[in-house]
Design a protein around this motif. Structure first.
Motif, PDB file in Angstrom:
ATOM      1  N   PHE A 260      -7.257  26.058  25.847  1.00  0.00           N
ATOM      2  CA  PHE A 260      -7.640  25.412  27.093  1.00  0.00           C
ATOM      3  C   PHE A 260      -6.419  24.821  27.803  1.00  0.00           C
ATOM      4  N   ASN A 261      -5.445  24.400  27.014  1.00  0.00           N
ATOM      5  CA  ASN A 261      -4.209  23.818  27.551  1.00  0.00           C
ATOM      6  C   ASN A 261      -3.022  24.549  26.939  1.00  0.00           C
ATOM      7  N   SER A 262      -1.880  24.450  27.579  1.00  0.00           N
ATOM      8  CA  SER A 262      -0.679  25.056  27.013  1.00  0.00           C
ATOM      9  C   SER A 262      -0.361  24.394  25.672  1.00  0.00           C
TER      10      SER A 262
ATOM     11  N   GLU B 255     -11.187  24.112  31.663  1.00  0.00           N
ATOM     12  CA  GLU B 255     -10.915  23.192  32.765  1.00  0.00           C
ATOM     13  C   GLU B 255     -10.797  23.940  34.096  1.00  0.00           C
ATOM     14  N   SER B 256     -10.301  25.170  34.047  1.00  0.00           N
ATOM     15  CA  SER B 256     -10.052  25.900  35.286  1.00  0.00           C
ATOM     16  C   SER B 256     -11.338  26.367  35.952  1.00  0.00           C
ATOM     17  N   SER B 257     -12.314  26.861  35.144  1.00  0.00           N
ATOM     18  CA  SER B 257     -13.531  27.413  35.728  1.00  0.00           C
ATOM     19  C   SER B 257     -14.786  26.636  35.376  1.00  0.00           C
ATOM     20  N   GLY B 258     -14.702  25.785  34.334  1.00  0.00           N
ATOM     21  CA  GLY B 258     -15.881  25.055  33.891  1.00  0.00           C
ATOM     22  C   GLY B 258     -16.845  25.903  33.090  1.00  0.00           C
TER      23      GLY B 258
ATOM     24  N   PRO C  85       5.770  26.547  25.509  1.00  0.00           N
ATOM     25  CA  PRO C  85       4.369  26.609  25.086  1.00  0.00           C
ATOM     26  C   PRO C  85       3.712  27.917  25.488  1.00  0.00           C
ATOM     27  N   LEU C  86       2.704  28.305  24.732  1.00  0.00           N
ATOM     28  CA  LEU C  86       1.835  29.400  25.137  1.00  0.00           C
ATOM     29  C   LEU C  86       1.012  28.936  26.325  1.00  0.00           C
ATOM     30  N   PRO C  87       0.703  29.810  27.263  1.00  0.00           N
ATOM     31  CA  PRO C  87       0.035  29.361  28.492  1.00  0.00           C
ATOM     32  C   PRO C  87      -1.429  28.999  28.257  1.00  0.00           C
ATOM     33  N   ALA C  88      -1.943  28.109  29.094  1.00  0.00           N
ATOM     34  CA  ALA C  88      -3.364  27.770  29.076  1.00  0.00           C
ATOM     35  C   ALA C  88      -4.186  28.993  29.467  1.00  0.00           C
ATOM     36  N   ASP C  89      -5.444  29.013  28.997  1.00  0.00           N
ATOM     37  CA  ASP C  89      -6.388  30.095  29.275  1.00  0.00           C
ATOM     38  C   ASP C  89      -5.932  31.430  28.693  1.00  0.00           C
TER      39      ASP C  89
ATOM     40  N   VAL D   9       0.840  -1.193   0.000  1.00  0.00           N
ATOM     41  CA  VAL D   9       0.000   0.000   0.000  1.00  0.00           C
ATOM     42  C   VAL D   9       0.878   1.247   0.000  1.00  0.00           C
ATOM     43  N   ASP D  10       0.465   2.280  -0.753  1.00  0.00           N
ATOM     44  CA  ASP D  10       1.211   3.530  -0.802  1.00  0.00           C
ATOM     45  C   ASP D  10       1.361   4.130   0.588  1.00  0.00           C
ATOM     46  N   VAL D  11       2.522   4.731   0.839  1.00  0.00           N
ATOM     47  CA  VAL D  11       2.736   5.410   2.110  1.00  0.00           C
ATOM     48  C   VAL D  11       1.910   6.690   2.141  1.00  0.00           C
ATOM     49  N   ASP D  12       1.572   7.138   3.364  1.00  0.00           N
ATOM     50  CA  ASP D  12       0.857   8.394   3.511  1.00  0.00           C
ATOM     51  C   ASP D  12       1.764   9.553   3.136  1.00  0.00           C
ATOM     52  N   GLN D  13       1.159  10.557   2.507  1.00  0.00           N
ATOM     53  CA  GLN D  13       1.912  11.765   2.210  1.00  0.00           C
ATOM     54  C   GLN D  13       2.009  12.601   3.472  1.00  0.00           C
ATOM     55  N   GLN D  14       3.233  12.923   3.880  1.00  0.00           N
ATOM     56  CA  GLN D  14       3.439  13.669   5.111  1.00  0.00           C
ATOM     57  C   GLN D  14       2.962  15.110   4.954  1.00  0.00           C
ATOM     58  N   VAL D  15       2.593  15.717   6.072  1.00  0.00           N
ATOM     59  CA  VAL D  15       2.169  17.111   6.087  1.00  0.00           C
ATOM     60  C   VAL D  15       2.870  17.809   7.239  1.00  0.00           C
ATOM     61  N   THR D  16       2.996  19.136   7.126  1.00  0.00           N
ATOM     62  CA  THR D  16       3.486  19.934   8.237  1.00  0.00           C
ATOM     63  C   THR D  16       2.331  20.156   9.201  1.00  0.00           C
ATOM     64  N   ASN D  17       2.475  19.679  10.424  1.00  0.00           N
ATOM     65  CA  ASN D  17       1.385  19.705  11.395  1.00  0.00           C
ATOM     66  C   ASN D  17       1.559  20.886  12.344  1.00  0.00           C
ATOM     67  N   LEU D  18       0.691  21.889  12.187  1.00  0.00           N
ATOM     68  CA  LEU D  18       0.664  23.020  13.105  1.00  0.00           C
ATOM     69  C   LEU D  18      -0.643  23.047  13.882  1.00  0.00           C
ATOM     70  N   ASP D  19      -1.311  21.922  13.941  1.00  0.00           N
ATOM     71  CA  ASP D  19      -2.613  21.837  14.589  1.00  0.00           C
ATOM     72  C   ASP D  19      -2.462  21.273  15.997  1.00  0.00           C
ATOM     73  N   ARG D  20      -3.452  21.557  16.839  1.00  0.00           N
ATOM     74  CA  ARG D  20      -3.441  21.050  18.218  1.00  0.00           C
ATOM     75  C   ARG D  20      -4.021  19.645  18.319  1.00  0.00           C
ATOM     76  N   PHE D  21      -4.626  19.155  17.229  1.00  0.00           N
ATOM     77  CA  PHE D  21      -5.384  17.914  17.318  1.00  0.00           C
ATOM     78  C   PHE D  21      -4.890  16.911  16.272  1.00  0.00           C
ATOM     79  N   GLU D  22      -5.360  15.680  16.427  1.00  0.00           N
ATOM     80  CA  GLU D  22      -4.957  14.587  15.546  1.00  0.00           C
ATOM     81  C   GLU D  22      -5.354  14.876  14.103  1.00  0.00           C
ATOM     82  N   LEU D  23      -4.468  14.528  13.168  1.00  0.00           N
ATOM     83  CA  LEU D  23      -4.752  14.678  11.747  1.00  0.00           C
ATOM     84  C   LEU D  23      -5.405  13.414  11.201  1.00  0.00           C
TER      85      LEU D  23
END
Length: 749
Positions: free
Chosen positions: A578-580, A540-543, A590-594, A288-302
């Motif tokens: 929400f998180n650093s 998370e800090s105040s809800g 990291p940039l601070p949370a909140d 199977v072909d390998v996945d094409q890599q990407v530059t990840n600047l996101d906070r979440f799963e790609l």
């Protein structure tokens, strides 16, 4: 608008009368042998009905095609035969065909395609295509919106031949390769042609340009001269044997190369003319072909799409439940990998988890019902005390009204292994998801949408916020397009075999677009779009519920008469952390949370005329980025030596300038691909990727010899290098290496 009024509106839209079935092709049976060679010297081709008078789709949809096409079809007890004669405006011309590879892609090449909606549900179909050099492609269409998965593979035959002023394609599709209901005497069909000489695209049954050229809302009728019979027993065995030698230089540097042999295979058994049972034992996906890599600047799963053959037929029946980006009920790439909860204290190391066996029953029960059942079992990794898991999925879908459907899915993951020394393994643990979908598609395709609800529960159930819900509704008119969507993902919604990048969100998306079709000038079409997306979540800090993300943009898209394209976007983003988070993803400060940030940007892209031997695309971005600035420049260069070779290189460079004490970053991603198709049976691909963010250099080469239809010999070589040493200086260091030789054979019983 209340929910009652909304659902009443959705149902009424579904019940609009059916469009687009104006043309009828009368097909008759033949006893004359037909040789598939691109030469129409059989008498039957002079005796059958002719589908002609194709309509233009591009550059305009208000006239007949400049370059006309003639389609002829017939059949016998085993095959559906077709011939296509494509006329040119000039007698001596060069055809655009990037390669002879199977499952070719591109909208600016010379090809003819056939669409067969065998159950006449206007939402699912088969697509077969042939280009002007005789290369083939086959795919499955699902959902009714025109998308096609080319990863589906099956056995059929085609040839093409070029003549002064026209070219001819001829083919034979075994009835055993199709799924249809016994006793029917009608299918829905359409044909579309791509002609590179003037960049023209045309269809047999007319399709408005504001819809996809493969839209199943606009089809003609294939009228059989007698009801179709079951094509007889339909069993295919696809055994394989694979040998591999590999070495891991990082985790096992002293042991030397490791060699192993794998034997396994698949079986395809037609339970009925519309329902198929797929079995697999010890599957191997090394080719199977390998996945094409990407530059990840996101906070979440790609998200990376599934590429493994076993999971692809009727894949939509399992994978389309839920929201495609925020809450998918089932994501098949979760099967066959596992997180190392023993040797990795951060639980971040993902390792292969061999599939022992699997079974999938899927397809059509009749014109209205679709069924999908799947069970997969993975192997226990005893050396690190990771258990094997069993994955079960059940899905059912019912067509309602003209082109809409309702469906339900159930997903279960649990282990049947005994307790071991892994403190993170609980034999009683399970994870389950139950989901419901309603997919709206009106007969004229102007109204589309979806609403879904999912509920998860497991042995660690928290009894609250374990749900996900979404609603999407869109009007796709010729001049105006309007979309509304909202998504809710509960704090504790847990789909372990799905794709849920973030929890605890409420999202609203709005789109308003105006389409323009200039009658003169170099611009063929342009669209102005206003876009607004806002997400909320609980801190998370105040809800408290706060706005977490927002994108506001004005976008312009232009398509030119020569088929080139240009897009530009001016936008503003807001992000609440929400998180650093390190915005460079380079393990810096990291940039601070909140904390929260407003930033503006401009983005633009240009894609040149792909009919040229040399084509390119350029993309750029500039503007603010969190508390700093981001500058991006990328693009792709393509060159072809027709039809045997295609060369491609893509570059993506991001420069992030952040204030102290945060990291600056220069992120470079370079990928190159060499695609050689010496013949329609012998292919060589070399893929190189250099990623400074991942500090990895990857080489993947694959030689494929298709010695018989759907029977292949693969030789695959993969190499990965770390690019930085401990002093963060460039230094290639071997990470892992593998050589695989795999032989597969398709045997019909």
């Amino acid at each position: 608008m209340s929910k009652t009024l909304l659902y009443t509106f959705l149902i009424s839209m579904s019940m609009l009368p059916c469009y687009g079935q104006d043309l009828v092709y009368q097909i008759k049976k033949t006893n004359i042998p037909i040789k598939i060679d691109g030469v129409l010297d059989e008498a039957i081709w002079e005796q059958v009905d002719v589908a002609h008078n194709f309509f233009q789709y591009f550059p305009n949809d208000s006239s007949e095609a400049e370059s006309q096409t003639e389609i002829r079809m017939t059949y016998d007890d085993q095959f559906l035969y077709f011939s296509a004669k494509m006329y040119n405006k000039s007698e001596d011309r060069e055809y655009v065909v990037p390669s002879l590879r199977r499952d070719f892609d591109g909208s600016q090449i010379d090809a003819i395609s056939f669409i067969f909606d065998t159950f006449q549900d206007n939402t699912n179909a088969f697509q077969f295509g042939v280009n002007s050099y005789g290369a083939q492609r086959e795919g499955m269409m699902a959902g009714g919106f025109g998308g096609t998965s080319w990863s589906w593979d099956n056995k059929w035959y085609a040839e093409a031949k070029q003549y002064p002023g026209y070219w001819i394609a001829e083919g034979a599709i075994p009835f055993k390769s199709l799924r249809f209901k016994e006793g029917k005497d009608q299918w829905n069909i359409n044909f579309f042609r791509q002609d590179s000489e003037f960049g023209e695209q045309s269809t047999w049954n007319k399709i408005p340009r504001n819809f996809s050229i493969t839209s199943l809302a606009f089809t003609g009728i294939l009228q059989w001269d007698q009801p179709l019979k079951k094509p007889g027993s339909n069993i295919s065995l696809i055994p394989y044997v694979a040998g591999e030698t590999s070495r891991d230089y990082v985790n096992d540097n002293q042991s030397g190369p490791e060699s192993k042999m794998n034997i396994g295979g698949d079986a395809k058994i037609a339970i009925s003319s519309g329902l198929n049972l797929d079995l697999t034992v010890n599957p191997d996906f090394s080719q199977v072909d390998v996945d094409q890599q990407v530059t990840n600047l996101d906070r979440f799963e790609l998200f990376f799409p599934e590429r493994r053959q076993f999971f692809l037929e009727n894949a939509d029946l399992f994978s389309n439940f839920g929201h495609p980006y925020y809450a998918k009920s089932f994501f098949s790439r979760r099967i066959g990998i596992v997180r190392d909860t023993v040797s990795d204290p951060n639980n971040s190391r993902v390792i292969p988890n061999k599939i022992l066996y699997g079974a999938r029953l899927s397809g059509k029960l009749d014109n209205n019902w679709r069924l999908g059942l799947m069970n997969m079992q993975t192997e226990a990794l005893e050396d690190i005390n990771l258990p094997g898991y069993n994955y079960s999925v059940a899905a059912i879908q019912r067509k309602v009204f003209a082109r809409s459907n309702v469906g339900a899915i159930f997903v279960n993951k649990q282990s049947f292994d005994d307790l071991n020394d892994n403190p993170n393994f609980d034999p009683s643990h399970f994870n389950r998801v139950l989901g419901f979908d309603y997919n709206l598609a009106t007969a004229d395709n102007k109204w589309v949408g979806k609403t879904m609800y999912q509920q998860s529960w497991d042995s660690d159930t928290l009894d609250s916020e374990e749900y996900a819900h979404a609603l999407w509704i869109a009007y796709k008119g010729r001049k105006w397009e309007v979309e509304w969507a909202h998504t809710i993902v509960g704090d504790n919604f847990n789909a372990e075999v799905g794709f849920v990048p973030r929890n605890g969100l409420f999202r609203i998306e709005n789109i308003l677009a105006r389409n323009f079709y200039p009658k003169n000038g170099i611009v063929n079409f342009h669209q102005t779009q206003l876009y607004l997306e806002t997400l909320w979540g609980d801190t998370e800090s105040s809800g408290q519920t706060v706005k977490s993300d927002q994108v506001m943009s004005i976008n312009e898209y232009l398509q030119f008469q020569n088929t080139s394209e240009f897009s530009i976007s001016l936008g503003k983003r807001f992000t609440y952390l929400f998180n650093s988070f390190d915005p460079t993803n380079t393990d810096g400060q990291p940039l601070p949370a909140d904390s929260h940030y407003d930033y503006y940007y401009v983005w633009a892209r240009f894609d040149s005329d792909e009919r040229k031997v040399f084509s390119y695309s350029v993309v750029g971005q500039a503007g603010q980025y969190f508390n700093g600035n981001r500058y991006r420049l990328g693009g792709e260069l393509s060159y072809r030596i027709q039809p045997i070779a295609a060369f491609n290189i893509n570059v993506n460079y991001n420069k992030l300038i952040m204030p102290d004490p945060y990291n600056n970053a220069d992120l470079l991603l370079i990928g190159s691909r060499i695609d050689l198709t010496m013949t329609k049976k012998l292919f060589f691909t070399s893929f190189l990727q250099y990623n400074t963010q991942a500090e990895n250099f990857n080489i993947n080469t694959r030689l494929q010899w298709r010695f018989k239809p759907v029977s292949d010999l693969f030789i695959v070589y993969t190499d990965n290098y770390a690019t930085m040493d401990t002093n963060q200086e460039f230094n290639l260091q071997e990470k892992n290496r593998a050589l695989v030789i795999k032989l597969t054979y398709w045997l019909n019983l």
